[in-house]
Design a protein around this motif. Structure first.
Motif, mmCIF file in Angstrom:
data_model
loop_
_atom_site.group_PDB
_atom_site.id
_atom_site.type_symbol
_atom_site.label_atom_id
_atom_site.label_comp_id
_atom_site.label_asym_id
_atom_site.label_seq_id
_atom_site.Cartn_x
_atom_site.Cartn_y
_atom_site.Cartn_z
ATOM 1 N N GLY A 99 0.811 -1.216 0.000
ATOM 2 C CA GLY A 99 0.000 0.000 0.000
ATOM 3 C C GLY A 99 0.843 1.264 0.000
ATOM 4 N N GLU A 100 1.916 1.243 0.766
ATOM 5 C CA GLU A 100 2.816 2.405 0.804
ATOM 6 C C GLU A 100 3.476 2.615 -0.555
ATOM 7 O OE1 GLU A 100 4.627 2.693 5.206
ATOM 8 O OE2 GLU A 100 4.974 0.769 4.197
ATOM 9 N N ARG A 101 3.816 1.520 -1.218
ATOM 10 C CA ARG A 101 4.427 1.631 -2.541
ATOM 11 C C ARG A 101 3.425 2.168 -3.565
ATOM 12 N NH1 ARG A 101 6.674 -3.969 -1.449
ATOM 13 N NH2 ARG A 101 8.541 -3.478 -0.293
ATOM 14 N N ILE A 102 2.181 1.693 -3.478
ATOM 15 C CA ILE A 102 1.148 2.192 -4.390
ATOM 16 C C ILE A 102 1.002 3.699 -4.202
ATOM 17 C CG2 ILE A 102 -1.332 2.187 -4.915
ATOM 18 C CD1 ILE A 102 -1.301 -0.841 -4.182
ATOM 19 N N ARG A 103 0.898 4.149 -2.950
ATOM 20 C CA ARG A 103 0.757 5.573 -2.667
ATOM 21 C C ARG A 103 1.953 6.365 -3.202
ATOM 22 N NH1 ARG A 103 -0.057 5.848 2.790
ATOM 23 N NH2 ARG A 103 -2.280 6.071 2.488
ATOM 24 N N TYR A 104 3.142 5.863 -2.920
ATOM 25 C CA TYR A 104 4.363 6.565 -3.328
ATOM 26 C C TYR A 104 4.414 6.749 -4.841
ATOM 27 C CZ TYR A 104 9.309 7.631 -3.803
ATOM 28 O OH TYR A 104 10.494 8.233 -4.129
ATOM 29 N N ILE A 105 4.165 5.679 -5.577
ATOM 30 C CA ILE A 105 4.237 5.747 -7.038
ATOM 31 C C ILE A 105 3.083 6.578 -7.596
ATOM 32 C CG2 ILE A 105 4.215 4.401 -9.171
ATOM 33 C CD1 ILE A 105 5.469 2.095 -7.471
ATOM 34 N N ARG A 106 1.901 6.422 -7.020
ATOM 35 C CA ARG A 106 0.747 7.207 -7.476
ATOM 36 C C ARG A 106 1.028 8.693 -7.333
ATOM 37 N NH1 ARG A 106 -2.873 9.787 -4.737
ATOM 38 N NH2 ARG A 106 -2.525 8.709 -2.762
ATOM 39 N N LYS A 107 1.600 9.090 -6.210
ATOM 40 C CA LYS A 107 1.908 10.506 -5.989
ATOM 41 C C LYS A 107 3.005 10.992 -6.933
ATOM 42 C CE LYS A 107 0.261 11.125 -1.327
ATOM 43 N NZ LYS A 107 0.597 11.632 0.011
ATOM 44 N N ARG A 164 -5.635 -1.704 4.822
ATOM 45 C CA ARG A 164 -6.853 -2.356 5.289
ATOM 46 C C ARG A 164 -7.291 -3.464 4.351
ATOM 47 N NH1 ARG A 164 -10.134 2.568 5.580
ATOM 48 N NH2 ARG A 164 -8.318 3.849 5.941
ATOM 49 N N ARG A 165 -6.909 -3.352 3.091
ATOM 50 C CA ARG A 165 -7.155 -4.400 2.093
ATOM 51 C C ARG A 165 -5.874 -4.589 1.320
ATOM 52 N NH1 ARG A 165 -13.012 -3.636 -0.714
ATOM 53 N NH2 ARG A 165 -12.935 -5.883 -0.755
ATOM 54 N N GLU A 166 -5.656 -5.818 0.871
ATOM 55 C CA GLU A 166 -4.521 -6.090 -0.001
ATOM 56 C C GLU A 166 -5.071 -6.486 -1.365
ATOM 57 O OE1 GLU A 166 -0.670 -8.963 -0.076
ATOM 58 O OE2 GLU A 166 -1.186 -7.942 1.790
ATOM 59 N N PRO A 167 -4.568 -5.860 -2.431
ATOM 60 C CA PRO A 167 -5.102 -6.167 -3.759
ATOM 61 C C PRO A 167 -4.807 -7.605 -4.170
ATOM 62 C CG PRO A 167 -3.262 -4.616 -3.923
ATOM 63 C CD PRO A 167 -3.515 -4.851 -2.470
ATOM 64 N N ARG A 168 -5.799 -8.227 -4.828
ATOM 65 C CA ARG A 168 -5.582 -9.557 -5.407
ATOM 66 C C ARG A 168 -4.528 -9.428 -6.507
ATOM 67 N NH1 ARG A 168 -11.030 -8.834 -6.261
ATOM 68 N NH2 ARG A 168 -10.562 -8.953 -8.465
ATOM 69 N N ASP A 174 -12.170 6.429 -4.685
ATOM 70 C CA ASP A 174 -11.078 6.904 -3.836
ATOM 71 C C ASP A 174 -10.968 6.109 -2.533
ATOM 72 O OD1 ASP A 174 -13.507 8.004 -3.068
ATOM 73 O OD2 ASP A 174 -12.660 9.941 -2.507
ATOM 74 N N SER A 175 -12.096 5.701 -1.968
ATOM 75 C CA SER A 175 -12.024 4.953 -0.709
ATOM 76 C C SER A 175 -11.445 3.556 -0.913
ATOM 77 C CB SER A 175 -13.395 4.869 -0.033
ATOM 78 O OG SER A 175 -14.308 4.178 -0.841
ATOM 79 N N ARG A 176 -11.707 2.942 -2.052
ATOM 80 C CA ARG A 176 -11.128 1.616 -2.315
ATOM 81 C C ARG A 176 -9.611 1.711 -2.430
ATOM 82 N NH1 ARG A 176 -14.160 -2.774 -4.247
ATOM 83 N NH2 ARG A 176 -12.140 -3.810 -4.162
ATOM 84 N N VAL A 177 -9.118 2.714 -3.148
ATOM 85 C CA VAL A 177 -7.667 2.890 -3.270
ATOM 86 C C VAL A 177 -7.075 3.228 -1.904
ATOM 87 C CG1 VAL A 177 -5.835 4.284 -4.319
ATOM 88 C CG2 VAL A 177 -7.768 3.512 -5.712
ATOM 89 N N ALA A 178 -7.765 4.053 -1.133
ATOM 90 C CA ALA A 178 -7.293 4.392 0.215
ATOM 91 C C ALA A 178 -7.163 3.136 1.076
ATOM 92 C CB ALA A 178 -8.238 5.391 0.866
#
Length: 88
Positions: free
Chosen positions: A4-12, A43-47, A33-37
């Motif tokens: 999740g931290e990596r997704i946020r970092y790259i998205r930003k 709180r969730r890990e992507p399949r 936006d809430s699903r990505v959050a």
């Protein structure tokens, strides 16, 4: 660094909002936006298939998102360069 931290970092790094990423992933307008959050906050890990979709939208290898050896920003940035397909 968690997925999740990596997704946020790259998205930003792409100046992309959570809502935009969520809409590109096919989530509805109300919960995009809430699903990505939820992914970014752990709180969730992507399949696996969702992880592939996220990586494609962010233009990185899935390894940039789920490789545990990418534990700092320097290593992560080396894997965040846009993917290019080279042909002869």
């Amino acid at each position: 660094m968690a997925i999740g931290e990596r997704i946020r970092y790259i998205r930003k790094k792409h100046n992309m909002t959570q809502k935009y990423l969520g809409l590109q992933l096919g989530f509805g307008e109300k919960n995009a936006d809430s699903r990505v959050a939820q992914y970014e906050n752990g709180r969730r890990e992507p399949r696996e298939d969702m992880l592939v979709d996220i990586a494609n939208i962010l233009q990185v290898s899935t390894l940039a998102l789920d490789n545990p050896n990418l534990d700092n920003h320097i290593r992560l940035m080396h894997n965040c360069l846009p993917l290019k397909i080279y042909t002869d």
